[in-house]
Each structure stands twice: as structure tokens, then as C-alpha cells.
Motif scaffolding. Structure first.
Motif, PDB file in Angstrom:
ATOM      1  N   MET A 177       0.783  -1.584   0.490  1.00 52.90           N
ATOM      2  CA  MET A 177       0.103   0.489   0.166  1.00 52.90           C
ATOM      3  C   MET A 177       0.755   1.306  -0.001  1.00 52.90           C
ATOM      4  O   MET A 177       0.206   2.162  -0.298  1.00 52.90           O
ATOM      5  N   GLN A 178       1.663   1.204  -0.149  1.00 50.28           N
ATOM      6  CA  GLN A 178       2.901   2.213   0.741  1.00 50.28           C
ATOM      7  C   GLN A 178       3.067   3.049  -0.942  1.00 50.28           C
ATOM      8  O   GLN A 178       3.461   3.841  -1.365  1.00 50.28           O
ATOM      9  N   MET A 179       3.128   1.673  -2.283  1.00 52.33           N
ATOM     10  CA  MET A 179       3.120   2.035  -3.672  1.00 52.33           C
ATOM     11  C   MET A 179       2.044   3.012  -3.787  1.00 52.33           C
ATOM     12  O   MET A 179       1.981   4.063  -4.896  1.00 52.33           O
ATOM     13  N   ALA A 180       0.752   2.845  -3.530  1.00 53.71           N
ATOM     14  CA  ALA A 180      -0.231   3.401  -3.444  1.00 53.71           C
ATOM     15  C   ALA A 180      -0.510   4.541  -2.898  1.00 53.71           C
ATOM     16  O   ALA A 180      -0.872   5.614  -3.726  1.00 53.71           O
ATOM     17  N   LYS A 181       0.343   5.120  -1.605  1.00 47.79           N
ATOM     18  CA  LYS A 181       0.196   6.128  -1.050  1.00 47.79           C
ATOM     19  C   LYS A 181       1.034   6.825  -1.678  1.00 47.79           C
ATOM     20  O   LYS A 181       0.884   7.897  -1.914  1.00 47.79           O
ATOM     21  N   SER A 183       2.069   7.386  -5.032  1.00 48.46           N
ATOM     22  CA  SER A 183       1.540   7.194  -6.183  1.00 48.46           C
ATOM     23  C   SER A 183       0.239   8.366  -6.152  1.00 48.46           C
ATOM     24  O   SER A 183      -0.521  10.032  -6.736  1.00 48.46           O
ATOM     25  N   ALA A 184      -0.499   8.108  -4.560  1.00 50.71           N
ATOM     26  CA  ALA A 184      -1.338  10.068  -4.541  1.00 50.71           C
ATOM     27  C   ALA A 184      -1.063  10.918  -4.233  1.00 50.71           C
ATOM     28  O   ALA A 184      -1.791  11.779  -4.819  1.00 50.71           O
ATOM     29  N   LYS A 185       0.330  10.904  -4.073  1.00 50.62           N
ATOM     30  CA  LYS A 185       0.815  11.760  -3.559  1.00 50.62           C
ATOM     31  C   LYS A 185       1.369  12.938  -5.064  1.00 50.62           C
ATOM     32  O   LYS A 185       1.285  14.035  -4.693  1.00 50.62           O
TER      33      LYS A 185
ATOM     34  N   ILE B 181      -1.976   3.674 -11.109  1.00 54.20           N
ATOM     35  CA  ILE B 181      -2.577   3.739  -9.765  1.00 54.20           C
ATOM     36  C   ILE B 181      -2.443   5.034  -9.419  1.00 54.20           C
ATOM     37  O   ILE B 181      -3.472   5.065  -8.678  1.00 54.20           O
ATOM     38  N   PHE B 185      -6.253   7.915  -8.127  1.00 56.61           N
ATOM     39  CA  PHE B 185      -7.132   9.199  -7.265  1.00 56.61           C
ATOM     40  C   PHE B 185      -7.504   9.732  -7.882  1.00 56.61           C
ATOM     41  O   PHE B 185      -8.616   9.893  -7.112  1.00 56.61           O
ATOM     42  N   ILE B 209      -7.349   0.685  -6.843  1.00 60.87           N
ATOM     43  CA  ILE B 209      -7.798   1.647  -6.225  1.00 60.87           C
ATOM     44  C   ILE B 209      -8.645   1.561  -5.874  1.00 60.87           C
ATOM     45  O   ILE B 209      -9.202   3.118  -7.367  1.00 60.87           O
ATOM     46  N   PHE B 309      -5.720   6.127   1.511  1.00 60.31           N
ATOM     47  CA  PHE B 309      -4.910   5.749   1.227  1.00 60.31           C
ATOM     48  C   PHE B 309      -3.543   5.718   2.084  1.00 60.31           C
ATOM     49  O   PHE B 309      -2.386   4.807   2.257  1.00 60.31           O
TER      50      PHE B 309
END
Lengths: 282, 319
Positions: A177-181, A183-185, B181, B185, B209, B309
Motif C-alpha cells: 500500500m506504500q505504492m498507492a500512498k 502515487s496518491a501524493k 495507480i 486516485f 485503487i 491510502f
């Protein structure tokens, strides 16, 4: 059995009386075997003076090379790994972290900092391969996310330097889930139109390449780095064939359109400056 | 094909069927009737006991059961109409990743999902549910289309991993997954992701996601498969059971660690023992979840998606 004895050329010093060379005075290039003074290696941006091989350096060396007058402020230096899964294989994860810290002198596989590159304020997050193979667990993900947030808050260009085998297995789902975190930022950073430069170094594979390392406005790499999603061994086992020469190198990725350019470490700072001048400020 | 722990249950079921036959043939003997009731009771207890106490590795086995429903089975059973769409508009059409608009009780939804095959030929055709970069790019193309036409998205995840091959690397497997990914979002429409079988690493996350990430009861989701984990950490393929335990990869584990939003229950014995009931539960869950998500503005959904996330992970911080 005369050939055991040093009869010729007057070599008579017993082993016990031999003088040791001071540690670290000389450095031997692992690819071309060229022997050079460690000092010369440092002066040459940690690349071999003979063949140009790029040594696997970490955050300390990059920060020293990139930030003006070596001045920078480290960000989030006090985040360390927990062991939420109580992971145990042949050794407990907590022991691995402890050994990693002792071996590398680092707290985890990434350090982030802010400072100036030729007068331009930037935020840099840089991975350290010496800490459990540069693997990405929650600490790495969290520090990258916060560094990006710092770049967002201060409107500083963000430089990510990746060197990692991928996600850290001992944090399993958390690592994923760090991949997601991250990428979200990065999605937010892109929305704010702040430049994101991703430098891929040897090696960058797995969950790291499949998230923040490949999401740069500019994806750049050091020469001859191993870059890919799956590791070469896994691919060889899956397809049952030998891999083509030069497969998954920086040059291969450039050829296939996934890198903007390859940069020699000696020119990294000047190239970043030139690039930022084109797109940032005024 | 039966798994080890399915064997005693199957034997009891066979015995029950025999007794029921005897009962019909022997003029409905009350003694046999009593026996049947007894066996029915112990069968129920055995099932309950077995499935409540499965090891993590046994759940992994159930998630890969040869008769387990796959993405297109769900779509076919749940939708009153489905229009499949193909291709990434660049290289190819990936058969391991399917997509298209389907109608759920008249409500149009974009479905995306990994697709596995049921026999040797189909398995090869579907590349064992391992998508190439064009699969991820096709998925993103369709998701952006759903956003354009304001239709919600449902992703069904069932993959042993993104394909590790020469061509996959050549065409940028890592870039394709990373791109998905990040861009998922920012999708303005509601996104629901459901792990229906295997959720292996980046290959799963590349379409996972969402505003809600749910797991069926007997599925797994982690950074690596137990087999690969065993081969790397134990340097042998023989420690998959231990690896499964260590990875804490079941739905219950993942929910406990706040890495997913919920668990969809399966019929006792697993999804394959009563597919119709499974489809109905999944369909109802999708419809109910969409109802909740549609009360939010697109901006709020995106913000909550990112915040969720971003909060994932456990670490220590000394100030």
C-alpha cells in the motif's frame, strides 16, 4: 617442494610482520579491476576513473554532491520501522531492522531533505540500498509521502532518487500500500504543476519501479542501471529462456521510450540545473 | 477436484446421498430418517468447524480452487446486459484483462477484471490471469471513458501477478502499473474494487485503487505470493504454508490491519459451492455501496480516497 618457498628476490618478511595498507586508501573497481585512490573515486562523483562504473552510493553521497555547499535540512529523520505483522522467517523482522541499522548507520532505506541546487530550492528523497536492500516498507513510503507534501507546501521541485529491489516482504500488505500512498501524493503534486524528477539508479525494480520511480515528469537514469518490473531471475525462470544482452539496462529503457535521458553522475547537478531552468521559475 | 480439507466433507455428503436414496427405496424407514438427520447435523458441524478454522494457506488454496467463479462468470450472472470492449489502442488486446459496460438491475457500470481460464487451452489464452502492460493500459483507457460518460467503475481482481516476461518489460510493465495507480486516485466517478480470488502485488494494485476495496472471504491480497515469498526468504519452495502465515494475507488480516474496507461473505464451503448465492451477495454489495458513494461529491470522494491510502501503514516516530 621448492615452489612453496620464497627463495627468490629476497622476500623474507614473515606474514606476522607485514604492514597493512590503511583501510579505504585504495579502491578497486568491481567491473574493470582498476585500482584507484579512494580520494580520486570521490572526486570523480563515485564513478570509476577508468571505466566510468557508477558505484552504488546512498543518500549521504548524493546530498553532498547535489546540495550547494553541502547545506541541507533533513526531513522526518525520526521515523523508524515497527513490526505490525510480527514477521518471522529464519530471523525476526525486528532483528533484521536492528542489524540493518547497525550495518548501515541509517534508520531505514530512505532519507529526505530540502536545500538548494545551484540556488534553486528543491526537495530530495533518496533511497539507501545498504539498508535491507533498499526495500520499501512503511517508513520509506511515509517519508516519500511527507517529502512530496513538503514539496507541495513550499512549491519546491521534487527529486526522487531510487535504488531498491522493491517492496519489503516483511511488511507484506503494508509495503504494497506504500505504492498507492506515494502515487496518491504524486497525483496531487502533478495537479499543482510542480515538477517531479525521478532518477533511477542501479537497481530499481519491483514495487518501486511500479510506482513512484516511473511517475516522473522526467524519468532519468544513471548509465547501465538495472531497471525493470520483474527481476531477471524471475523472468528467466518464467519463460525458460536466456535473456537478451543489455536487457533491462538504462540504455534498453531509453531505447524503448521509458526514459527522458541517461545522465552521468558527474553531470547530474549541472543537468538538473539546466533542466529546471527550462521549466521552473520566471 | 477436491482439496485435502474438502475430502472428509465430500465423503460425508456422499454417505448422506446414499442414505437418502435408501430412505426413498425402503418405504421411508423411520430409522433411516433418524440417521439422515444425524448425518446432516454432523455434516453442518464439520463444515462449520472446517471453514471457520482454515489456515491461511488453506484459504489461498480456496482462492485458487479450480471451480471458483472468475470475472466473466460474475459479469454474466450479475448483469442483464454486457458490452465487452477491447484493446489499449496502442499495441494489442490483452486477454488476461477484460473490460466493458454492464447493466446491474438497469444501472450501467464499467466492469474491469483479470480473467483466468478454466481448462488448459483457456488458461493459456488468458495467460493464467497475468496481464501485460497493454492490459493495464486498456483498463485505464476504459476507466477514463467511464469518467467521461459519468458511469461508476467496478474492478474485479484475480491475478497471480502481472506477467514477468521480456515483452512485458519491453513495453513498460512497471510504467503501466504505476500510471494506473496514480491516475485511479483522480477518477471523478465512484470506484469499487473487489478481490474475488488472488490479489498478487502490483499486478492486483494496478486496478485496485478505489473508494471501497473489498475482499471476498476466501481470497488473499499481499505484496507477494506465499510460494515466491518462500523461495526468496527461505530459499526453497517448501515453506509456502509458513510464508502464508507470516504474510497475513487473508481478508480478515487485511481488514484488521486497515488495508481494506470490508469483507464479502461467501457460502459455507467457499464461493464455488454455491456460485448463485455468491453472485447475488456480490451484486447486492455493489449496488448498496454505490448508493452510499453516490451521495458524495466527486471532489470529496477523491479526497477521501487519497486520505484513506495515505493513512495506511504502521511506524514509530520519536519527536
Amino acid at each position: 617442494m621448492a615452489w612453496f618457498n620464497r627463495k627468490e628476490k629476497g622476500i623474507i618478511t614473515p606474514t606476522t610482520e607485514k604492514k597493512e595498507t590503511p583501510d579505504g586508501l585504495w579502491h578497486k573497481c568491481p567491473t574493470c579491476d582498476h585500482l584507484m585512490l579512494t580520494e580520486d573515486l570521490h572526486k570523480n562523483a563515485y564513478t570509476c576513473v577508468s571505466c566510468g562504473y557508477h558505484e552504488r552510493i546512498g543518500s549521504e553521497e548524493y546530498f553532498e554532491m547535489l546540495f550547494d555547499d553541502h547545506v541541507f535540512t533533513e526531513l522526518d529523520a525520526n521515523i523508524t520501522a515497527a513490526d505490525p505483522l510480527q514477521f518471522y522467517d529464519s530471523k525476526s523482522y525486528l532483528d533484521r531492522i536492528r542489524d540493518g541499522k547497525a550495518k548501515s548507520g541509517l534508520k531505514d532505506a530512505l532519507r529526505s531533505a530540502t536545500g538548494k541546487i545551484n540556488g534553486v530550492d528543491v526537495t530530495i528523497a533518496c533511497m539507501d540500498f545498504t539498508f535491507i536492500g533498499g526495500s520499501m516498507g512503511t517508513v520509506v513510503g511515509e517519508k516519500i509521502a511527507r517529502a512530496i507534501q513538503h514539496a507541495l507546501n513550499t512549491r519546491q521541485p521534487m527529486l526522487m532518487i531510487s535504488r531498491s529491489g522493491g517492496a519489503r516482504m516483511q511488511e507484506a500488505g503494508f509495503s504494497l500500500m506504500q505504492m498507492a500512498k506515494t502515487s496518491a501524493k504524486l497525483a496531487l503534486l502533478a495537479e499543482a504543476k510542480i515538477p517531479y524528477i525521478s532518477l533511477l539508479t542501479d537497481p530499481t525494480t519491483g514495487g518501486v519501479s511500479a510506482s513512484y520511480a516511473m511517475l516522473g515528469d522526467f524519468n532519468i537514469a544513471e548509465p547501465n542501471a538495472l531497471i525493470g518490473f520483474a527481476g531477471p531471475r524471475v523472468i528467466r525462470e518464467t519463460i525458460g529462456k536466456d535473456l537478451p544482452k543489455g536487457f533491462q539496462t538504462s540504455e534498453y529503457l531509453l531505447e524503448h521510450g521509458f526514459l527522458d535521458f541517461i545522465v552521468n553522475r558527474k553531470e547530474l547537478k549541472s543537468t538538473l540545473t539546466r533542466l529546471l531552468k527550462m521549466i521552473w521559475g520566471q | 477436484m477436491l482439496l485435502d480439507f474438502e475430502q472428509p466433507i465430500a465423503e460425508l455428503e456422499k454417505k448422506l446421498a446414499e442414505m437418502k436414496r435408501d430412505f426413498a427405496n425402503n418405504g421411508q424407514d423411520p430409522d433411516i430418517k433418524e440417521g439422515i438427520q444425524l448425518i446432516e447435523k454432523s455434516l453442518h458441524n464439520l463444515k462449520k468447524n472446517t471453514y471457520e478454522n482454515l489456515t491461511r494457506w488453506q484459504r489461498v488454496q480456496l482462492s485458487r480452487h479450480a471451480e471458483r467463479p472468475y470475472t466473466l462468470d460474475y459479469i454474466e450472472a450479475m448483469c442483464d446486459d454486457f458490452v465487452e470492449l477491447h484493446g489499449d489502442r496502442q499495441v494489442a488486446d490483452d486477454k488476461a484483462m477484460i473490460g466493458g459496460f454492464g447493466s446491474l438491475d438497469g444501472k450501467p457500470i464499467l466492469f474491469i477484471g483479470h480473467q483466468k481460464g478454466r481448462n488448459t487451452k483457456q488458461r493459456q489464452f488468458r495467460n493464467f490471469g497475468m496481464a501485460n502492460p497493454e492490459g493495464y493500459r486498456k483498463a485505464l483507457r476504459l476507466m477514463k471513458m467511464a469518467e467521461k460518460f459519468n458511469r461508476p467503475i467496478v474492478c474485479l481482481i484475480d491475478t497471480p501477478g502481472a506477467f514477468p516476461g521480456i515483452e512485458a518489460e519491453e513495453r513498460g510493465q512497471a510504467e503501466a502499473i504505476a500510471h494506473n495507480i496514480r491516475d485511479m486516485f483522480m477518477l471523478k466517478v465512484p470506484v469499487i474494487c473487489i478481490i474475488i480470488g488472488e490479489g498478487a502485488s502490483g499486478g492486483a494494485l494496478g486496478i485496485a485503487i478505489g473508494d471501497r476495496v473489498l475482499m471476498l472471504e476466501n481470497t488473499w491480497y499481499s505484496v507477494i505470493s506465499p510460494e515466491s515469498c518462500s523461495s526468496i526468504l527461505w530459499r526453497s519452495w517448501d515453506y509456502k504454508e509458513q510464508a502464508a502465515e507470516a504474510l497475513k494475507l487473508t481478508a480478515k488480516d487485511m481488514q484488521g490491519n486497515k488495508l481494506i474496507d470490508g469483507i464479502i461473505p461467501e457460502p459455507l464451503g467457499g464461493a464455488h459451492t454455491n456460485p448463485a448465492q455468491t453472485y447475488q451477495t456480490v451484486k447486492q454489495t455493489i449496488l448498496d455501496t454505490l448508493k452510499t458513494l453516490e451521495t458524495l461529491s466527486p471532489e470529496d470522494r477523491i479526497m477521501q480516497r487519497i486520505d484513506k491510502f495515505t493513512a495506511m501503514g504502521v511506524y514509530e516516530e520519536n519527536i
